[in-house]
Design a protein around this motif. Sequence first.
Motif, PDB file in Angstrom:
ATOM      1  N   GLN A 164      -5.072 -25.293 -27.760  1.00  0.00           N
ATOM      2  CA  GLN A 164      -3.938 -25.449 -26.853  1.00  0.00           C
ATOM      3  C   GLN A 164      -2.610 -25.505 -27.621  1.00  0.00           C
ATOM      4  OE1 GLN A 164      -4.029 -28.214 -23.640  1.00  0.00           O
ATOM      5  NE2 GLN A 164      -5.847 -27.319 -22.739  1.00  0.00           N
ATOM      6  N   GLN A 165      -2.391 -24.455 -28.390  1.00  0.00           N
ATOM      7  CA  GLN A 165      -1.126 -24.210 -29.090  1.00  0.00           C
ATOM      8  C   GLN A 165      -0.822 -25.220 -30.205  1.00  0.00           C
ATOM      9  OE1 GLN A 165       0.168 -21.271 -28.275  1.00  0.00           O
ATOM     10  NE2 GLN A 165      -1.543 -21.231 -26.820  1.00  0.00           N
ATOM     11  N   ARG A 166      -1.848 -25.911 -30.687  1.00  0.00           N
ATOM     12  CA  ARG A 166      -1.658 -26.847 -31.794  1.00  0.00           C
ATOM     13  C   ARG A 166      -2.853 -26.726 -32.729  1.00  0.00           C
ATOM     14  NH1 ARG A 166       2.440 -30.113 -30.872  1.00  0.00           N
ATOM     15  NH2 ARG A 166       2.897 -31.962 -32.150  1.00  0.00           N
ATOM     16  N   GLU A 167      -2.586 -26.661 -34.031  1.00  0.00           N
ATOM     17  CA  GLU A 167      -3.667 -26.497 -34.993  1.00  0.00           C
ATOM     18  C   GLU A 167      -4.657 -27.663 -34.889  1.00  0.00           C
ATOM     19  OE1 GLU A 167      -0.198 -24.160 -36.375  1.00  0.00           O
ATOM     20  OE2 GLU A 167      -0.491 -26.203 -35.617  1.00  0.00           O
TER      21      GLU A 167
ATOM     22  N   ARG B 260     -15.634 -36.899 -25.064  1.00  0.00           N
ATOM     23  CA  ARG B 260     -16.522 -35.916 -25.678  1.00  0.00           C
ATOM     24  C   ARG B 260     -15.925 -35.564 -27.031  1.00  0.00           C
ATOM     25  NH1 ARG B 260     -19.708 -32.226 -23.488  1.00  0.00           N
ATOM     26  NH2 ARG B 260     -20.131 -31.836 -25.674  1.00  0.00           N
ATOM     27  N   ASN B 261     -16.454 -36.194 -28.051  1.00  0.00           N
ATOM     28  CA  ASN B 261     -15.891 -36.116 -29.395  1.00  0.00           C
ATOM     29  C   ASN B 261     -16.589 -35.014 -30.195  1.00  0.00           C
ATOM     30  OD1 ASN B 261     -14.476 -36.871 -31.731  1.00  0.00           O
ATOM     31  ND2 ASN B 261     -15.916 -38.510 -32.230  1.00  0.00           N
ATOM     32  N   ILE B 262     -16.552 -33.795 -29.681  1.00  0.00           N
ATOM     33  CA  ILE B 262     -17.327 -32.717 -30.269  1.00  0.00           C
ATOM     34  C   ILE B 262     -16.736 -32.262 -31.606  1.00  0.00           C
ATOM     35  CG2 ILE B 262     -18.030 -31.887 -27.993  1.00  0.00           C
ATOM     36  CD1 ILE B 262     -16.148 -29.492 -28.422  1.00  0.00           C
ATOM     37  N   LYS B 263     -17.613 -31.701 -32.431  1.00  0.00           N
ATOM     38  CA  LYS B 263     -17.189 -31.119 -33.700  1.00  0.00           C
ATOM     39  C   LYS B 263     -17.050 -29.613 -33.504  1.00  0.00           C
ATOM     40  CE  LYS B 263     -18.304 -30.966 -38.629  1.00  0.00           C
ATOM     41  NZ  LYS B 263     -19.269 -31.382 -39.681  1.00  0.00           N
TER      42      LYS B 263
ATOM     43  N   ILE C 297     -15.128 -24.888 -25.565  1.00  0.00           N
ATOM     44  CA  ILE C 297     -15.459 -26.148 -24.896  1.00  0.00           C
ATOM     45  C   ILE C 297     -14.331 -27.160 -25.082  1.00  0.00           C
ATOM     46  CG2 ILE C 297     -17.037 -28.123 -24.925  1.00  0.00           C
ATOM     47  CD1 ILE C 297     -19.262 -26.131 -25.711  1.00  0.00           C
ATOM     48  N   ALA C 298     -13.795 -27.226 -26.292  1.00  0.00           N
ATOM     49  CA  ALA C 298     -12.695 -28.154 -26.562  1.00  0.00           C
ATOM     50  C   ALA C 298     -11.479 -27.838 -25.702  1.00  0.00           C
ATOM     51  CB  ALA C 298     -12.336 -28.112 -28.037  1.00  0.00           C
TER      52      ALA C 298
ATOM     53  N   LEU D 201     -12.178 -29.190 -22.272  1.00  0.00           N
ATOM     54  CA  LEU D 201     -12.132 -30.650 -22.244  1.00  0.00           C
ATOM     55  C   LEU D 201     -10.689 -31.145 -22.262  1.00  0.00           C
ATOM     56  CD1 LEU D 201     -15.045 -31.443 -24.712  1.00  0.00           C
ATOM     57  CD2 LEU D 201     -15.003 -31.920 -22.264  1.00  0.00           C
ATOM     58  N   LEU D 202      -9.838 -30.496 -23.055  1.00  0.00           N
ATOM     59  CA  LEU D 202      -8.432 -30.887 -23.107  1.00  0.00           C
ATOM     60  C   LEU D 202      -7.745 -30.628 -21.762  1.00  0.00           C
ATOM     61  CD1 LEU D 202      -6.861 -29.941 -26.561  1.00  0.00           C
ATOM     62  CD2 LEU D 202      -7.036 -32.193 -25.499  1.00  0.00           C
ATOM     63  N   LYS D 203      -8.043 -29.492 -21.168  1.00  0.00           N
ATOM     64  CA  LYS D 203      -7.435 -29.166 -19.876  1.00  0.00           C
ATOM     65  C   LYS D 203      -7.853 -30.173 -18.817  1.00  0.00           C
ATOM     66  CE  LYS D 203      -7.017 -24.182 -20.656  1.00  0.00           C
ATOM     67  NZ  LYS D 203      -7.522 -22.828 -20.283  1.00  0.00           N
ATOM     68  N   ALA D 204      -9.125 -30.551 -18.832  1.00  0.00           N
ATOM     69  CA  ALA D 204      -9.613 -31.539 -17.851  1.00  0.00           C
ATOM     70  C   ALA D 204      -8.953 -32.894 -18.069  1.00  0.00           C
ATOM     71  CB  ALA D 204     -11.127 -31.664 -17.980  1.00  0.00           C
ATOM     72  N   LYS D 205      -8.721 -33.261 -19.325  1.00  0.00           N
ATOM     73  CA  LYS D 205      -8.085 -34.537 -19.651  1.00  0.00           C
ATOM     74  C   LYS D 205      -6.643 -34.590 -19.176  1.00  0.00           C
ATOM     75  CE  LYS D 205      -7.186 -37.509 -23.652  1.00  0.00           C
ATOM     76  NZ  LYS D 205      -7.309 -37.634 -25.134  1.00  0.00           N
ATOM     77  N   GLN D 206      -5.979 -33.427 -19.152  1.00  0.00           N
ATOM     78  CA  GLN D 206      -4.566 -33.371 -18.791  1.00  0.00           C
ATOM     79  C   GLN D 206      -4.318 -33.338 -17.294  1.00  0.00           C
ATOM     80  OE1 GLN D 206      -3.482 -29.888 -20.997  1.00  0.00           O
ATOM     81  NE2 GLN D 206      -3.518 -30.944 -22.978  1.00  0.00           N
ATOM     82  N   LYS D 207      -5.371 -33.177 -16.508  1.00  0.00           N
ATOM     83  CA  LYS D 207      -5.199 -33.111 -15.061  1.00  0.00           C
ATOM     84  C   LYS D 207      -4.959 -34.497 -14.473  1.00  0.00           C
ATOM     85  CE  LYS D 207      -7.887 -28.915 -14.224  1.00  0.00           C
ATOM     86  NZ  LYS D 207      -9.083 -28.328 -13.578  1.00  0.00           N
TER      87      LYS D 207
END
Length: 229
Positions: A28-31, A207-210, A219-220, A223-229
């Motif tokens: 999501q636009q960040r390393e 969900r602390n996936i590697k 998947i990450a 998960l980030l998009k779902a967290k931001q909703k």
Amino acid sequence: MKTAAIVVAGGRGDRMKASIPKQFMLLQQREIFVRSVEIFHGSDLIDKVVLVMHPDWMEVAGRILNKYGIDSVNIIPGGETRQESVYRGLCSIENEGFETVLIHDAARPLFSAFQIPDLLKMVENRLGVVVVEPLSDTVYITDSGSVVEIPDRTKLRAAETPQVFRYQDIFAAHRKAIGENLTSFTDDASLLLNYAGKIITLDSITRNIKITGPQDLEIAELLLKAKQK
């Protein structure tokens, strides 16, 4: 309690099959490595962040962090293995009086900083704390393709990072391992256990996936998009 965080990003990320190491890929636009650094850099409980980076990419990493206004992170060169990279990170702060250290893989950018206080409260001398996730799948122990045992999955946990220790405990364990030519430890908790330490666990609240392959990155993102909703 003076506390340091060591973020390990020394690998090349060959399984990602990309032209750059996986930790430099954008989530999501960040390393990815920036997201992991920010977890600890933004915490009032962390006094110093050390980024252990592949030597060929240290300069690039520094420029990227500066771009985001993160200019107080120490970047040091990693080693041939994760164990060696962590040891180099520990050596870099040897004389700075740190009591506690969190060791985190840069490839786990979704860990929640809200759990840092709990981790620090739980750690004691000779007692490390590891973030884990319960397993939802049945696990087989096999031998030559045949199932020989099915352990009770309610007692199984997937080990993750960060892993938190008293600095002197984990530094001493690393030095002993080197002295005994033991170089294949894949995480620091197992290394401490090898030298009569004790490990307790804390379930991750995210969900602390590697991130190791392209599918993990997808998947990450979700998960980030779902967290931001």
